[in-house]
Write an enzyme that holds these catalytic residues in place. Structure first.
Site, PDB file in Angstrom:
ATOM      1  N   GLN A 131     -62.508  -5.993  65.785  1.00  0.00           N
ATOM      2  CA  GLN A 131     -61.502  -6.456  64.841  1.00  0.00           C
ATOM      3  C   GLN A 131     -60.251  -6.935  65.561  1.00  0.00           C
ATOM      4  O   GLN A 131     -59.719  -6.202  66.399  1.00  0.00           O
ATOM      5  CB  GLN A 131     -61.129  -5.294  63.912  1.00  0.00           C
ATOM      6  CG  GLN A 131     -60.074  -5.618  62.888  1.00  0.00           C
ATOM      7  CD  GLN A 131     -59.616  -4.369  62.130  1.00  0.00           C
ATOM      8  OE1 GLN A 131     -59.305  -3.350  62.724  1.00  0.00           O
ATOM      9  NE2 GLN A 131     -59.601  -4.442  60.820  1.00  0.00           N
ATOM     10  N   GLY A 132     -59.785  -8.124  65.257  1.00  0.00           N
ATOM     11  CA  GLY A 132     -58.565  -8.646  65.882  1.00  0.00           C
ATOM     12  C   GLY A 132     -57.460  -8.826  64.864  1.00  0.00           C
ATOM     13  O   GLY A 132     -57.311  -9.887  64.263  1.00  0.00           O
ATOM     14  N   SER A 134     -54.017  -6.512  64.935  1.00  0.00           N
ATOM     15  CA  SER A 134     -52.685  -6.218  65.486  1.00  0.00           C
ATOM     16  C   SER A 134     -52.364  -7.131  66.662  1.00  0.00           C
ATOM     17  O   SER A 134     -53.252  -7.584  67.375  1.00  0.00           O
ATOM     18  CB  SER A 134     -52.612  -4.771  65.969  1.00  0.00           C
ATOM     19  OG  SER A 134     -52.750  -3.905  64.892  1.00  0.00           O
ATOM     20  N   SER A 166     -60.534  -2.431  69.210  1.00  0.00           N
ATOM     21  CA  SER A 166     -61.453  -1.374  69.643  1.00  0.00           C
ATOM     22  C   SER A 166     -62.753  -1.975  70.155  1.00  0.00           C
ATOM     23  O   SER A 166     -63.358  -2.792  69.468  1.00  0.00           O
ATOM     24  CB  SER A 166     -61.808  -0.448  68.475  1.00  0.00           C
ATOM     25  OG  SER A 166     -60.656   0.009  67.853  1.00  0.00           O
ATOM     26  N   GLU A 249     -61.749  -0.236  55.746  1.00  0.00           N
ATOM     27  CA  GLU A 249     -61.433   0.524  56.949  1.00  0.00           C
ATOM     28  C   GLU A 249     -60.859   1.891  56.591  1.00  0.00           C
ATOM     29  O   GLU A 249     -61.227   2.899  57.165  1.00  0.00           O
ATOM     30  CB  GLU A 249     -60.445  -0.249  57.831  1.00  0.00           C
ATOM     31  CG  GLU A 249     -60.099   0.520  59.117  1.00  0.00           C
ATOM     32  CD  GLU A 249     -59.129  -0.223  60.021  1.00  0.00           C
ATOM     33  OE1 GLU A 249     -58.556  -1.246  59.595  1.00  0.00           O
ATOM     34  OE2 GLU A 249     -58.941   0.231  61.163  1.00  0.00           O
TER      35      GLU A 249
END
Lengths: 402, 380
Positions: A131-132, A134, A166, A249
């Site tokens: 996941q991109g 932040s 992550s 999430e």
């Protein structure tokens, strides 16, 4: 025999026939579960067999439609499947963000072509996702993100940096939020984009945490060319998609922390935490000898049970057709704060034994606990800080004014 | 165990909330308190509640009850707790009624239960003695055997719903010392009997409570409930049931106190803005919301566990009482703080909830008491 009973017998027979012996009893947690992907590593060879068979059957994603490779099961059938797997001590064959985050999002927002392209590969564990969201300058204030997407014909050219991605070093694809327009309010002009990590210009570097290790990375994009057909929903509508995905999430994080919460011990049987305290702190007349630790152990167990009952209540309500709203922020908040308190209590139970970083003179359990305690400190930061959850509850649940 | 309300239960809850809204706003409790009447509740309204079937929920259909359970009763009591309705559901229906239903002999049950269920009589339960704190076996009241039965001597305090009661169930000691689990027997004592005197007590929450003094009260052998000398078991059962009902009242009270507070945050202005826009208050309000949600799950679980006779029912009762004790106090304390100056005045209702919260916390064990009990049940 009712249809469901017939399904139970059929599922049981298939599992007994197809589940390899070597996967029994393995926990499908973050450390021991199979995440899939092109570079997937299997601790035990049987895990590979298990993934192939379950993936082909669609039972890694039991409730996704069969046309996208899923199991096509109803809620009731899916529940039976997981009961039967539990009865045979079988772990889920696959875990990861494909199943829990991008998959549900594609089902909700994806085009037919996107679903056909990505979902079957998630089901079979061929592609691992990260996941991109932040960025170095956009943490809790996610909408201020600045990773640039410039239109060039049928492509976007991507430039910028994502942090806290992550397992980016192990992932094959990333779903990212990028900015295609800076002119309006910050929630506008954000686009939700799928990017192949093998594309030229994508670079990943791991981040070392205070716990001494971590799954997190920084992911840099330098003139990365991504086709416009990889946009989910509409260009500029990424914030809507992101909010829906954040819901997935938060539910996942709450599930993780609430999963063992409902466990009941038989009368007279000590829990893990109380046994640990008896072993490490000592016992006097059948009680943990330090009365403060004893009280804190009881408090922790009770809070955990209360939280478990609350997640159960929400799940029961969801089954009855009441979908959780913004109050699910409570689960992220409470679950993570609870886990932090639990880790702090464990460190206090260990006492000076918890001071080891590595090497001689410290036992494995204590060394692990100390690292876990440090890691747990991030629980109330990642996936939206506790303060952000409190804001959501205050504004969207209680309706307090801005 | 399903932690949701089925259709019947939703209807019971809604009926209770509507009835209480219409007939028992907090202003009624205020009037009762201001009147200074020791009874502290309305016999007429209590009869209306009985006519709705509320007082019979726990009891068998063959004695005129509804044959339902705690999962249903807690819905009624939660609604009563919201508006501080003081009718005798705790001391009377739950404690006296349960003791009769579980420990009474057939003659006793057929004589008393129908009038408890139709609301015409109240039977209280007198477990508390002076300086006993939460030790229900700290009983010094004596039961000496006589030719025809027993002679009771001693004093009980803060006996809930005893003012105006027709009888009181009295645990007394037939052998051993105060604090012993063995040697306790329960007796049904009519409040009109010779040697019984009731003195109303005024508590901080203005709940109906009395000193019950027993000065050589003669009772027949047929007045015994349960097994002679083994009354502790019945006391434990009655107190666990009473605790669940009390937590439901607390859940109602904390929910209402919180609703009042949130409403105030949305209307009160200071420095030119609504005070609910301050993040310092928003976050605290959000925390209270979470605690109330957890308390609700615990109350539902404890009530269902008792109904099902679940092996962990006792632990769940302790869980519910511990969570409700802390959550109600939090909601009430934060309420007074956020109402600020006016929260300290008698004119505003929020103070009533603070008093109720404290009184409920210190009844049947506070959260520390129940954490200790939880630990004991977990063998540590």
């Amino acid at each position: 025999m009712s249809d469901l009973e017939a399904f139970r017998a059929e599922a049981r027979a298939w599992l007994e026939e197809n589940a390899p012996e070597g996967v029994k009893g393995i926990k499908a947690d973050e450390l021991n579960g199979v995440w899939g992907g092109k570079r997937c590593e299997f601790e035990v060879p049987d895990q590979k067999v298990w993934l192939e068979r379950m993936g082909a059957k669609g039972w890694t994603a039991p409730m996704w439609p069969a046309e996208y490779g899923g199991g096509g099961l109803s809620k009731a059938e899916s529940k039976i499947l997981s009961q039967e797997m539990k009865a045979l001590d079988l772990p889920p064959a696959l875990i990861g963000f494909g199943l829990t985050m991008i998959g549900p999002t594609l089902l909700q927002f994806g085009t037919e072509e996107q679903k056909k392209e990505h979902l079957p590969r998630i089901v079979r564990g061929e592609i691992r996702w990260c996941q991109g969201y932040s960025e170095p300058g956009a943490g809790s204030d996610l909408a201020s993100l600045q990773t640039k997407a410039e239109r060039d014909g049928d492509d976007f050219i991507i430039n910028g940096t994502k942090v806290w991605t992550s397992y980016a070093d192990k992932a094959d694809w990333i779903f990212a939020l990028v900015r295609n327009d800076n002119s309006g309010i910050k929630q506008e002009g954000i686009t939700f984009l799928l990017i192949d990590m093998d594309d030229p210009g994508v670079n990943v570097s791991p981040i070392l945490l205070i716990s001494g290790k971590s799954p997190f990375c920084e992911t840099h994009f330098t003139d990365v060319r991504v086709p416009v057909k990889n946009v989910i929903h509409e260009i500029g509508a990424g914030w809507t998609v992101a909010k829906a995905l954040l819901g997935h999430e938060r539910t996942m994080i709450a599930d993780t922390f609430g999963s063992s919460a409902g466990a009941t011990k038989k009368a007279g049987e000590r829990s893990f935490l109380s046994s640990l305290a008896v072993e490490r702190v000592g016992e006097r007349e059948g009680r943990i000898s330090d009365p403060i630790i004893r009280d804190d152990v009881a408090k922790m167990e009770m809070e955990t049970r209360a939280f478990g009952l609350t997640t159960q209540r929400t799940a029961d309500a969801a089954k009855a057709g009441h979908n959780p709203g913004p109050e699910s922020s409570m689960f992220k908040l409470y679950g993570t704060e609870l886990n932090k308190t639990r880790m702090e209590l464990m460190v206090r139970i260990l006492g000076p034994d918890a001071l080891g970083w590595e090497g001689d003179g410290f036992d494995e359990f204590a060394l692990g606990t100390t690292r876990d305690w440090l890691r747990s400190r991030g629980n109330s930061i990642e996936g939206g800080t506790s303060e952000v959850q409190l804001n959501v509850i205050a504004k969207r649940v209680l309706g307090l004014p801005a | 165990m399903q932690l949701i309300l089925d259709e019947d239960q939703q209807m019971i809850a809604q009926t209770a909330l509507d009835f209480v809204d219409e007939h028992s706003p907090v202003a009624r409790f205020r009037e009762l308190r201001d009147s200074g009447a020791a009874l502290g509740y309305s016999r007429d309204l209590y009869k209306e509640m009985a006519a709705l079937g509320w007082t019979g929920i726990l009891f068998d259909e063959k004695v005129g009850g509804a044959g339902m359970g705690f999962a249903e009763l807690v819905l009624i009591v939660e609604a009563l707790g919201r508006k501080l309705a003081p009718e005798p559901f705790l001391g009377g229906v739950t404690m006296g009624g349960s003791a009769l239903a579980l420990g009474g002999n057939e003659a006793m049950k057929s004589e008393w239960l129908p009038s408890v269920i139709d609301g015409s009589k109240v039977v209280a339960f007198a477990h508390q003695e002076k300086n006993s704190r939460y030790d229900a076996y700290a009983i010094s009241t004596r039961a000496d055997a006589t030719d025809s039965g027993y002679r009771l001597t001693g004093e009980k305090v803060q006996v809930l719903d005893a003012v105006g009661a027709d009888a009181v169930i009295v645990p007394a000691r037939v052998s051993g010392e105060s604090g012993d689990r063995e040697g306790i027997t329960l007796f049904l004592v009519e409040t009109g009997a010779a040697g019984v005197s009731l003195t109303a007590q005024t508590r901080v929450d203005h709940r109906n409570a009395a000193i019950v003094a027993l000065d050589g009260v003669e009772v027949a052998a047929t007045a015994v409930l349960g097994v002679e000398g083994q009354g502790a078991e019945l006391i434990d059962t009655v107190l666990d049931r009473a605790t669940v009902v009390l937590t439901a009242e607390m859940l109602g009270g904390m929910s209402e106190a919180f609703d009042l507070t949130v409403e105030y945050l949305k209307t009160r202005e200071q420095f030119g803005v609504k005070i609910g826009s301050f993040q310092g208050l928003q976050h605290r309000a959000a925390e209270v919301f979470c605690e109330i949600e957890l308390a609700r799950s615990c109350v539902m679980a404890a009530a269902r566990a008792i109904d099902a006779g679940a092996p962990d029912a006792t632990k769940l009762v302790s869980l519910a009482k511990a969570k409700c004790s802390d959550a109600y106090l939090l909601a009430a304390n934060e309420g007074v703080q956020m109402f600020a100056g006016v929260g300290m005045t008698d004119e505003y209702d929020i103070g009533f909830y603070l008093k109720r919260a404290r009184a409920a916390e210190l009844t049947f064990g506070d959260s520390a008491y129940h954490r200790n009990r939880w630990a004991e049940l977990g063998s540590y």
